[in-house]
Design a protein around this motif. Structure first.
Motif, PDB file in Angstrom:
ATOM      1  N   LEU A   1       5.154  -4.289   0.370  1.00  0.00           N
ATOM      2  CA  LEU A   1       3.470  -4.920   0.570  1.00  0.00           C
ATOM      3  C   LEU A   1       2.865  -4.803  -0.594  1.00  0.00           C
ATOM      4  CD1 LEU A   1       2.993  -2.216   3.550  1.00  0.00           C
ATOM      5  CD2 LEU A   1       3.748  -4.586   3.744  1.00  0.00           C
ATOM      6  N   THR A   2       1.978  -5.912  -0.674  1.00  0.00           N
ATOM      7  CA  THR A   2       0.889  -5.950  -1.405  1.00  0.00           C
ATOM      8  C   THR A   2      -0.090  -4.945  -1.373  1.00  0.00           C
ATOM      9  OG1 THR A   2      -0.397  -7.521  -0.623  1.00  0.00           O
ATOM     10  CG2 THR A   2       1.389  -8.370  -1.848  1.00  0.00           C
ATOM     11  N   VAL A   3      -1.087  -4.675  -2.413  1.00  0.00           N
ATOM     12  CA  VAL A   3      -2.266  -3.835  -2.250  1.00  0.00           C
ATOM     13  C   VAL A   3      -2.966  -4.506  -0.966  1.00  0.00           C
ATOM     14  CG1 VAL A   3      -4.403  -3.204  -3.289  1.00  0.00           C
ATOM     15  CG2 VAL A   3      -2.337  -3.196  -4.618  1.00  0.00           C
TER      16      VAL A   3
ATOM     17  N   GLN B   1      -8.819  -1.676  -0.449  1.00  0.00           N
ATOM     18  CA  GLN B   1      -7.763  -2.283  -1.492  1.00  0.00           C
ATOM     19  C   GLN B   1      -8.064  -1.173  -2.760  1.00  0.00           C
ATOM     20  OE1 GLN B   1      -7.291  -6.386  -2.311  1.00  0.00           O
ATOM     21  NE2 GLN B   1      -8.130  -6.774  -0.241  1.00  0.00           N
ATOM     22  N   GLY B   2      -9.417  -0.933  -2.873  1.00  0.00           N
ATOM     23  CA  GLY B   2      -9.808  -0.008  -4.088  1.00  0.00           C
ATOM     24  C   GLY B   2      -9.243   1.588  -3.807  1.00  0.00           C
ATOM     25  N   ARG B   3      -9.317   2.038  -2.568  1.00  0.00           N
ATOM     26  CA  ARG B   3      -8.585   2.936  -2.482  1.00  0.00           C
ATOM     27  C   ARG B   3      -7.173   3.001  -2.450  1.00  0.00           C
ATOM     28  NH1 ARG B   3      -8.195   8.198  -3.115  1.00  0.00           N
ATOM     29  NH2 ARG B   3      -7.573   9.323  -1.311  1.00  0.00           N
TER      30      ARG B   3
ATOM     31  N   TRP C   1       0.800  -4.615  -7.922  1.00  0.00           N
ATOM     32  CA  TRP C   1       1.511  -3.369  -7.235  1.00  0.00           C
ATOM     33  C   TRP C   1       2.035  -3.717  -6.037  1.00  0.00           C
ATOM     34  CZ3 TRP C   1       1.824   1.333  -9.329  1.00  0.00           C
ATOM     35  CH2 TRP C   1       1.087   1.821 -10.042  1.00  0.00           C
ATOM     36  N   LEU C   2       3.414  -3.265  -5.923  1.00  0.00           N
ATOM     37  CA  LEU C   2       4.041  -3.533  -4.649  1.00  0.00           C
ATOM     38  C   LEU C   2       4.498  -2.119  -4.146  1.00  0.00           C
ATOM     39  CD1 LEU C   2       6.591  -6.348  -5.825  1.00  0.00           C
ATOM     40  CD2 LEU C   2       4.554  -6.583  -4.298  1.00  0.00           C
ATOM     41  N   ILE C   3       4.286  -2.054  -2.858  1.00  0.00           N
ATOM     42  CA  ILE C   3       4.441  -0.646  -2.292  1.00  0.00           C
ATOM     43  C   ILE C   3       5.527  -0.891  -1.108  1.00  0.00           C
ATOM     44  CG2 ILE C   3       3.416   1.179  -1.015  1.00  0.00           C
ATOM     45  CD1 ILE C   3       1.292  -0.994  -2.741  1.00  0.00           C
ATOM     46  N   HIS C   4       6.384  -0.059  -1.174  1.00  0.00           N
ATOM     47  CA  HIS C   4       7.507  -0.037  -0.125  1.00  0.00           C
ATOM     48  C   HIS C   4       6.860   0.180   1.289  1.00  0.00           C
ATOM     49  CE1 HIS C   4      11.390   0.597   2.001  1.00  0.00           C
ATOM     50  NE2 HIS C   4      11.835  -0.269   0.919  1.00  0.00           N
TER      51      HIS C   4
END
Length: 67
Positions: A7-9, A20-22, A41-44
């Protein structure tokens, strides 16, 4: 790395229900694990799900006044 599992931010923020800032803040503090590719940033998805599941449910309910 299968990009569809990340996932993107912005997507992560919407999924968890925070800004998004958090999301960026918790990525920097390593409370949430992500991969930085260039400026992005990419988040699994599993990391995002685990973070969301671990959030406390105490406090004032979201959504405004129920009355």
């Amino acid at each position: 790395m299968d990009i569809s599992e990340y996932l993107t931010v912005a997507q992560c923020a919407e999924f968890i229900g925070i800004t998004q800032g958090r999301v960026r803040q918790i990525l920097r503090s390593k409370e949430l694990i992500g991969v930085k590719m260039g400026k992005t940033w990419l988040i699994h998805t599993e990391q995002a799900r685990k973070y969301k599941d671990d959030l406390p449910t105490t406090g004032r309910p979201r959504g405004g006044n129920p009355y």
